[in-house]
Design a protein around this motif. Structure first.
Motif, short mmCIF file in Angstrom:
data_model
loop_
_atom_site.label_atom_id
_atom_site.label_comp_id
_atom_site.label_asym_id
_atom_site.label_seq_id
_atom_site.Cartn_x
_atom_site.Cartn_y
_atom_site.Cartn_z
N ASN A 49 4.65 82.56 34.31
CA ASN A 49 3.98 83.50 33.41
C ASN A 49 3.83 82.93 32.00
N LEU A 50 4.86 82.22 31.53
CA LEU A 50 4.73 81.60 30.20
C LEU A 50 3.62 80.54 30.22
N GLY A 51 3.54 79.82 31.34
CA GLY A 51 2.49 78.80 31.47
C GLY A 51 1.10 79.43 31.52
N ARG A 52 0.99 80.54 32.24
CA ARG A 52 -0.31 81.23 32.31
C ARG A 52 -0.70 81.74 30.93
N LEU A 53 0.29 82.26 30.22
CA LEU A 53 0.02 82.75 28.85
C LEU A 53 -0.48 81.59 27.98
N ALA A 54 0.19 80.43 28.12
CA ALA A 54 -0.20 79.27 27.31
C ALA A 54 -1.60 78.78 27.68
N ALA A 55 -1.95 78.93 28.97
CA ALA A 55 -3.26 78.45 29.43
C ALA A 55 -4.36 79.48 29.18
N CYS A 70 7.89 91.51 26.98
CA CYS A 70 7.70 92.87 26.43
C CYS A 70 7.85 92.94 24.91
N THR A 71 8.86 92.29 24.34
CA THR A 71 9.05 92.44 22.88
C THR A 71 7.89 91.82 22.10
N PRO A 72 7.45 90.60 22.41
CA PRO A 72 6.28 90.05 21.70
C PRO A 72 5.02 90.91 21.89
N LEU A 73 4.86 91.45 23.10
CA LEU A 73 3.71 92.32 23.37
C LEU A 73 3.77 93.54 22.44
N GLY A 74 4.96 94.12 22.33
CA GLY A 74 5.14 95.27 21.44
C GLY A 74 4.83 94.92 19.99
N CYS A 75 5.23 93.72 19.57
CA CYS A 75 4.96 93.29 18.18
C CYS A 75 3.46 93.23 17.91
N VAL A 76 2.72 92.69 18.87
CA VAL A 76 1.26 92.55 18.67
C VAL A 76 0.61 93.93 18.64
N ILE A 77 1.05 94.81 19.53
CA ILE A 77 0.47 96.17 19.54
C ILE A 77 0.74 96.85 18.20
N LEU A 78 1.95 96.71 17.68
CA LEU A 78 2.28 97.34 16.39
C LEU A 78 1.41 96.76 15.28
N GLY A 99 -8.52 85.40 12.60
CA GLY A 99 -8.60 84.67 11.33
C GLY A 99 -7.45 84.93 10.38
N LEU A 100 -6.54 85.86 10.74
CA LEU A 100 -5.42 86.14 9.83
C LEU A 100 -4.35 85.06 9.96
N GLU A 101 -3.65 84.82 8.85
CA GLU A 101 -2.51 83.88 8.84
C GLU A 101 -1.29 84.62 9.34
N ALA A 102 -0.73 84.18 10.47
CA ALA A 102 0.49 84.81 11.01
C ALA A 102 1.63 83.82 10.91
N VAL A 103 2.75 84.25 10.35
CA VAL A 103 3.95 83.40 10.35
C VAL A 103 5.03 84.11 11.16
N ILE A 104 5.52 83.39 12.16
CA ILE A 104 6.62 83.89 12.99
C ILE A 104 7.87 83.13 12.57
N ILE A 105 8.93 83.85 12.28
CA ILE A 105 10.19 83.15 11.96
C ILE A 105 11.07 83.29 13.20
N GLY A 106 11.35 82.16 13.84
CA GLY A 106 12.11 82.16 15.09
C GLY A 106 11.26 81.58 16.21
N ARG A 107 11.85 80.70 17.01
CA ARG A 107 11.08 80.03 18.07
C ARG A 107 11.76 80.19 19.43
N SER A 108 12.41 81.35 19.65
CA SER A 108 13.09 81.52 20.95
C SER A 108 12.06 81.67 22.07
N LYS A 150 8.19 82.00 20.69
CA LYS A 150 7.16 81.18 21.37
C LYS A 150 6.10 82.04 22.07
N PRO A 151 6.50 83.02 22.92
CA PRO A 151 5.44 83.82 23.54
C PRO A 151 4.63 84.62 22.53
N LEU A 152 5.26 85.04 21.44
CA LEU A 152 4.53 85.77 20.40
C LEU A 152 3.44 84.88 19.81
N ALA A 153 3.78 83.60 19.60
CA ALA A 153 2.78 82.66 19.07
C ALA A 153 1.59 82.57 20.02
#
Ligand code: NAD
Length: 305
Positions: free
Chosen positions: A127-133, A141-149, A159-168, A173-176
């Motif tokens: 699933n992570l690979g499919r997301l990357a592709a 679920c948590t990254p999905l929730g962040c994007v919805i919020l 076009g917005l500048e997004a900065v994620i602090i944390g690369r777990s 990573k999935p949030l990126a």
């Protein structure tokens, strides 16, 4: 400026309502009742609470819940046998193995044993690979929730500048990848990033997923930015009670940000609603039905260079 508070509880309840409607329609029109199996090993008190909430929310949304509680000393082989059985069970559409697992069990091996089509946590490498592709996937679920919020404040993140602090692997990573799918310009900062405050100050969207209470300060935030706080840390509070703090110094950041999530009541409530959404999506995919787009996230056909 005083930031608008992004009310995760209300937004999560709305999402849950849409998921329950979809589950109801599937049962009525297709005799398909989405089912979620949750596997809990041992009796970690925090995990017990999470699993209890997940079970209640699943049943409350008109779906089937299958709880499997195993003793802390269960062998890895027995846990893998259970996962294999759930993979083959046609009434189980989603499988969640509650983390953390006891030290004698290889968590990665267990997560990789889950059928990717039933991986409602979105942690399976497929699933992570499919997301990357940029392919349709069950996203964590948590990254999905962040994007919805974030999209409740800025409906288009393009076009917005997004900065994620944390690369777990479970948040940063999935949030990126999800934000790239939304055509944001994404920076992933981490423990080795130099001059983090300066990196943050260019962000229209800040996502803090570090696990250090009140780490992100007012001076790091561009005026008007949207701030999504994923961190949850329990700290001693007044009168011997404990309280939860986010990764962002909420009071001072609210003076600069345009919109901000509180902790608690921000990202946290979204996670379970996204889990239910993934369970309905998984059930539809397994039945060959069109998958509802609860997050209004489209598979990123529009992501073109
Ligand atoms: P993690 O410990 O796996 O990762 C933390 C990340 O922070 C790492 O990538 C590290 O590089 C980065 N980091 C550490 N120190 C740093 C520093 N000084 N500067 C910049 N970056 C630094 O944590 P995680 O599992 O991603 O969780 C992060 C937080 O989010 C935790 O508080 C966790 O409880 C919370 N969380 C909440 C939810 C929810 O449902 N709301 C879900 C998952 C995690």
């Amino acid at each position: 400026m005083t930031a608008r508070i992004i009310d995760g509880k209300t937004i999560a309840a709305e999402l849950r309502g849409r998921v329950a409607d979809a589950a109801h329609r599937l049962a009525r029109d297709r005799t398909l009742v989405p089912g979620l199996a949750v596997v809990l090993v041992g009796n970690n008190p925090a995990s017990e609470v999470y699993v209890g909430s997940k079970t209640k929310a699943t049943v409350g949304s008109g779906m089937r819940s299958f709880d499997h509680r195993l003793p802390a000393n269960v062998s890895e082989a027995d846990l893998l046998t259970l996962v294999g059985r759930l993979n083959r069970d046609p009434v189980v559409h989603g499988i969640l193995v509650q983390l953390p697992l006891p030290a004698h069990i290889d968590s990665q091996k267990v997560l990789a044993a889950i059928d990717p089509a039933k991986d409602v946590d979105g942690f399976h490498p497929v699933n992570l690979g499919r997301l990357a592709a940029g392919l349709p996937a069950l996203a964590p679920c948590t990254p999905l929730g962040c994007v919805i919020l974030a999209k409740t404040v800025r409906p288009s993140l393009e076009g917005l500048e997004a900065v994620i602090i944390g690369r777990s692997n479970i948040v940063g990573k999935p949030l990126a990848l999800l934000l790239l799918g939304e055509n944001a310009t994404v920076t992933v900062a981490h423990s080795r990033t130099e001059d983090l405050p300066e990196v943050c100050r260019r962000a229209d969207l800040v996502f803090a997923a570090v696990g250090r209470p009140e780490f992100v300060r007012k001076g790091w935030i561009k005026p008007g930015a949207t701030v999504i706080d994923v961190g949850i840390t329990r700290v001693p509070g007044a009168g011997g009670k404990s309280k939860l703090l986010g990764d962002v110094a909420f009071a001072e950041a609210s003076e600069v940000a345009g919109a901000i999530t509180p902790v608690p009541g921000g990202v946290g409530p979204m996670t379970i609603s996204c889990l239910l959404a993934n369970t309905v999506r998984a059930a539809c995919m397994q039945a060959g039905l069109p998958t509802p787009d609860f997050s209004r996230l489209s598979p990123d056909e529009s992501m073109r260079d």
